[in-house]
Design a protein around this motif. Structure first.
Motif, PDB file in Angstrom:
ATOM      1  N   LEU A  37      15.597  -8.056   9.199  1.00  0.00           N
ATOM      2  CA  LEU A  37      16.929  -8.606   8.959  1.00  0.00           C
ATOM      3  C   LEU A  37      17.053  -8.997   7.488  1.00  0.00           C
ATOM      4  O   LEU A  37      16.072  -9.427   6.879  1.00  0.00           O
ATOM      5  N   CYS A  38      18.258  -8.865   6.918  1.00  0.00           N
ATOM      6  CA  CYS A  38      18.415  -9.017   5.456  1.00  0.00           C
ATOM      7  C   CYS A  38      17.448  -8.054   4.776  1.00  0.00           C
ATOM      8  O   CYS A  38      16.670  -8.437   3.903  1.00  0.00           O
ATOM      9  N   CYS A  39      17.520  -6.789   5.181  1.00  0.00           N
ATOM     10  CA  CYS A  39      16.427  -5.849   4.912  1.00  0.00           C
ATOM     11  C   CYS A  39      16.337  -5.385   3.477  1.00  0.00           C
ATOM     12  O   CYS A  39      15.277  -4.926   3.047  1.00  0.00           O
ATOM     13  N   GLY A  40      17.425  -5.459   2.689  1.00  0.00           N
ATOM     14  CA  GLY A  40      17.356  -4.924   1.336  1.00  0.00           C
ATOM     15  C   GLY A  40      16.939  -3.460   1.364  1.00  0.00           C
ATOM     16  O   GLY A  40      17.554  -2.641   2.054  1.00  0.00           O
ATOM     17  N   SER A  41      15.875  -3.136   0.689  1.00  0.00           N
ATOM     18  CA  SER A  41      15.381  -1.759   0.638  1.00  0.00           C
ATOM     19  C   SER A  41      14.739  -1.293   1.940  1.00  0.00           C
ATOM     20  O   SER A  41      14.419  -0.113   2.084  1.00  0.00           O
ATOM     21  N   GLY A  42      14.506  -2.223   2.868  1.00  0.00           N
ATOM     22  CA  GLY A  42      13.797  -1.880   4.097  1.00  0.00           C
ATOM     23  C   GLY A  42      12.295  -1.911   3.954  1.00  0.00           C
ATOM     24  O   GLY A  42      11.569  -1.425   4.824  1.00  0.00           O
ATOM     25  N   ALA A  43      11.805  -2.520   2.878  1.00  0.00           N
ATOM     26  CA  ALA A  43      10.373  -2.513   2.585  1.00  0.00           C
ATOM     27  C   ALA A  43       9.555  -3.166   3.687  1.00  0.00           C
ATOM     28  O   ALA A  43       8.500  -2.647   4.093  1.00  0.00           O
ATOM     29  N   VAL A  44      10.007  -4.309   4.193  1.00  0.00           N
ATOM     30  CA  VAL A  44       9.239  -5.030   5.209  1.00  0.00           C
ATOM     31  C   VAL A  44       9.162  -4.210   6.495  1.00  0.00           C
ATOM     32  O   VAL A  44       8.093  -4.039   7.079  1.00  0.00           O
ATOM     33  N   GLY A  87       0.782  -1.229   0.000  1.00  0.00           N
ATOM     34  CA  GLY A  87       0.000   0.000   0.000  1.00  0.00           C
ATOM     35  C   GLY A  87       0.812   1.276   0.000  1.00  0.00           C
ATOM     36  O   GLY A  87       0.249   2.371   0.058  1.00  0.00           O
ATOM     37  N   GLY A  88       2.125   1.172  -0.070  1.00  0.00           N
ATOM     38  CA  GLY A  88       2.967   2.362  -0.095  1.00  0.00           C
ATOM     39  C   GLY A  88       3.999   2.278  -1.198  1.00  0.00           C
ATOM     40  O   GLY A  88       4.072   1.300  -1.939  1.00  0.00           O
ATOM     41  N   ARG A  89       4.800   3.322  -1.308  1.00  0.00           N
ATOM     42  CA  ARG A  89       5.881   3.350  -2.284  1.00  0.00           C
ATOM     43  C   ARG A  89       7.213   3.218  -1.570  1.00  0.00           C
ATOM     44  O   ARG A  89       7.484   3.954  -0.616  1.00  0.00           O
ATOM     45  N   ILE A  90       8.015   2.286  -2.030  1.00  0.00           N
ATOM     46  CA  ILE A  90       9.335   2.032  -1.467  1.00  0.00           C
ATOM     47  C   ILE A  90      10.389   2.490  -2.465  1.00  0.00           C
ATOM     48  O   ILE A  90      10.344   2.107  -3.638  1.00  0.00           O
ATOM     49  N   ILE A  91      11.304   3.315  -2.011  1.00  0.00           N
ATOM     50  CA  ILE A  91      12.404   3.743  -2.867  1.00  0.00           C
ATOM     51  C   ILE A  91      13.282   2.537  -3.188  1.00  0.00           C
ATOM     52  O   ILE A  91      13.634   1.761  -2.301  1.00  0.00           O
ATOM     53  N   VAL A  92      13.612   2.382  -4.459  1.00  0.00           N
ATOM     54  CA  VAL A  92      14.563   1.336  -4.861  1.00  0.00           C
ATOM     55  C   VAL A  92      15.674   1.989  -5.673  1.00  0.00           C
ATOM     56  O   VAL A  92      15.429   2.893  -6.457  1.00  0.00           O
ATOM     57  N   GLU A  93      16.886   1.514  -5.440  1.00  0.00           N
ATOM     58  CA  GLU A  93      18.058   2.097  -6.069  1.00  0.00           C
ATOM     59  C   GLU A  93      18.884   1.012  -6.736  1.00  0.00           C
ATOM     60  O   GLU A  93      18.760  -0.175  -6.385  1.00  0.00           O
ATOM     61  N   PRO A  94      19.727   1.371  -7.708  1.00  0.00           N
ATOM     62  CA  PRO A  94      20.562   0.360  -8.378  1.00  0.00           C
ATOM     63  C   PRO A  94      21.379  -0.440  -7.371  1.00  0.00           C
ATOM     64  O   PRO A  94      21.914   0.095  -6.404  1.00  0.00           O
ATOM     65  N   GLY A  95      21.428  -1.758  -7.604  1.00  0.00           N
ATOM     66  CA  GLY A  95      22.205  -2.635  -6.742  1.00  0.00           C
ATOM     67  C   GLY A  95      21.479  -3.099  -5.506  1.00  0.00           C
ATOM     68  O   GLY A  95      22.078  -3.756  -4.653  1.00  0.00           O
ATOM     69  N   VAL A  96      20.195  -2.785  -5.397  1.00  0.00           N
ATOM     70  CA  VAL A  96      19.403  -3.174  -4.230  1.00  0.00           C
ATOM     71  C   VAL A  96      18.271  -4.104  -4.676  1.00  0.00           C
ATOM     72  O   VAL A  96      17.643  -3.882  -5.714  1.00  0.00           O
ATOM     73  N   PHE A  97      18.015  -5.136  -3.885  1.00  0.00           N
ATOM     74  CA  PHE A  97      16.950  -6.100  -4.165  1.00  0.00           C
ATOM     75  C   PHE A  97      15.595  -5.397  -4.222  1.00  0.00           C
ATOM     76  O   PHE A  97      15.258  -4.607  -3.332  1.00  0.00           O
ATOM     77  N   VAL A  98      14.835  -5.686  -5.258  1.00  0.00           N
ATOM     78  CA  VAL A  98      13.518  -5.073  -5.435  1.00  0.00           C
ATOM     79  C   VAL A  98      12.477  -5.880  -4.649  1.00  0.00           C
ATOM     80  O   VAL A  98      12.369  -7.093  -4.832  1.00  0.00           O
ATOM     81  N   PRO A  99      11.715  -5.254  -3.755  1.00  0.00           N
ATOM     82  CA  PRO A  99      10.733  -6.011  -2.972  1.00  0.00           C
ATOM     83  C   PRO A  99       9.672  -6.639  -3.864  1.00  0.00           C
ATOM     84  O   PRO A  99       9.187  -6.020  -4.809  1.00  0.00           O
ATOM     85  N   ARG A 100       9.326  -7.888  -3.558  1.00  0.00           N
ATOM     86  CA  ARG A 100       8.332  -8.630  -4.328  1.00  0.00           C
ATOM     87  C   ARG A 100       6.960  -8.497  -3.672  1.00  0.00           C
ATOM     88  O   ARG A 100       6.839  -8.461  -2.445  1.00  0.00           O
ATOM     89  N   ARG A 101       5.942  -8.515  -4.509  1.00  0.00           N
ATOM     90  CA  ARG A 101       4.585  -8.407  -3.970  1.00  0.00           C
ATOM     91  C   ARG A 101       4.243  -9.592  -3.070  1.00  0.00           C
ATOM     92  O   ARG A 101       3.484  -9.445  -2.110  1.00  0.00           O
ATOM     93  N   ARG A 102       4.806 -10.769  -3.351  1.00  0.00           N
ATOM     94  CA  ARG A 102       4.477 -11.925  -2.514  1.00  0.00           C
ATOM     95  C   ARG A 102       4.941 -11.731  -1.076  1.00  0.00           C
ATOM     96  O   ARG A 102       4.399 -12.355  -0.151  1.00  0.00           O
ATOM     97  N   THR A 103       5.946 -10.881  -0.867  1.00  0.00           N
ATOM     98  CA  THR A 103       6.452 -10.654   0.485  1.00  0.00           C
ATOM     99  C   THR A 103       5.463  -9.847   1.326  1.00  0.00           C
ATOM    100  O   THR A 103       5.584  -9.803   2.554  1.00  0.00           O
ATOM    101  N   GLU A 104       4.469  -9.243   0.692  1.00  0.00           N
ATOM    102  CA  GLU A 104       3.401  -8.595   1.454  1.00  0.00           C
ATOM    103  C   GLU A 104       2.691  -9.607   2.358  1.00  0.00           C
ATOM    104  O   GLU A 104       2.165  -9.249   3.412  1.00  0.00           O
ATOM    105  N   PHE A 105       2.699 -10.872   1.944  1.00  0.00           N
ATOM    106  CA  PHE A 105       2.075 -11.920   2.755  1.00  0.00           C
ATOM    107  C   PHE A 105       2.829 -12.078   4.071  1.00  0.00           C
ATOM    108  O   PHE A 105       2.214 -12.283   5.127  1.00  0.00           O
TER     109      PHE A 105
END
Length: 264
Positions: free
Chosen positions: A103-110, A67-85
């Motif tokens: 943990l293993c936060c990547g973009s910090g989306a979770v 339901g929000g927008r997550i900043i993503v930058e080159p070289g960073v894992f892109v959050p997947r919609r399935r992880t919303e589960f």
């Protein structure tokens, strides 16, 4: 697709170029590019990068997540919609959580999504990759998140021991031998450390499960996404660590989340 859209282009031009490049949702992608770009020239440049194979989220600079927008930058894992589960399961398990770790936060989306839903929390995030740490700091800033760089629990401040209500870990879980089979968008544009989970894909998961009891509060939850094939072995790793364990499944999202509860 070899033609360029470096000159200003209309919506039909963008759609045609994206479709020719094999973008299945060309119309939707064109709309997102046009809505994000500040000028027609910028839209054309963004379309060129997408046609060249850059993931749409990196072209836009953001990904929609929970339901929000997550900043993503080159070289960073892109959050997947399935992880919303995973986020939904964490909220259902611990709706009054006050201390949250991504943990293993990547973009910090979770972590950002959990904080947005829970209200004021003590939010920490950690990743071994400095590019991910910088990106997660931007995404968790509004929630007052503290982002740490290091290898799993070694990155966390000792004050968190025995206090974590939700420990969410979106660990890499692709078996080493299958990384080369991933779609080019992931294989060519996302960091290997965020994808490669070792011989059976569960190396990092096992380490997180083994270490989690020392950090979870009584009743705290560990949640890790995995695959259907790996879920039984992942569950065994949680159980071996002393966690009461179950596996939650969302068939529509092809999502499997292993959930462990620490009795304390």
């Amino acid at each position: 697709m070899t033609s360029s859209l470096s000159e200003p282009a209309s919506r039909p031009d963008l759609v045609a170029a994206l479709r020719a490049a094999g973008c299945v949702f060309a119309e939707d992608e064109a709309e997102l590019i046009l809505a994000t770009a500040r000028t027609p020239q910028e839209a054309a440049g963004m379309a060129d990068r997408r046609v060249a194979g850059l993931p749409l989220e990196l072209v836009l600079g953001w990904a929609e997540f929970a339901g929000g927008r997550i900043i993503v930058e080159p070289g960073v894992f892109v959050p997947r919609r399935r992880t919303e589960f995973l986020v939904r399961q964490a909220l259902a398990e611990r709706p009054a959580a006050r201390v949250v770790v991504d943990l293993c936060c990547g973009s910090g989306a979770v972590g950002a999504a959990l904080a947005a839903a829970l209200g004021p929390v003590e939010l920490h995030a950690a990743d071994i990759d400095p590019a991910a740490v910088a990106c997660a700091a931007r995404n968790t800033a509004a929630a007052g998140g503290r982002v740490h760089q290091g290898d799993l629990f070694e990155a966390l401040p000792g004050e968190l021991r025995g206090r974590i209500d939700i420990l969410a870990a979106n660990v890499p879980y692709v078996p080493t031998g299958e990384v080369g089979l991933l779609p080019a968008e992931a294989r060519d544009h996302e960091p290997l450390v965020a994808l490669d989970g070792g011989a059976d894909g569960l190396d990092v998961l096992r380490r997180v499960a083994a270490g989690a009891p020392g950090w979870l509060a009584p009743g705290g939850r560990l949640l890790i996404e995995t695959s259907e094939r790996q879920a039984p072995a992942a569950r065994d790793a949680f159980t071996a660590a002393g966690l009461a364990t179950r596996v939650a499944v969302d068939e529509e999202l092809y999502a499997q989340v292993v959930i462990g509860t620490w009795a304390g």
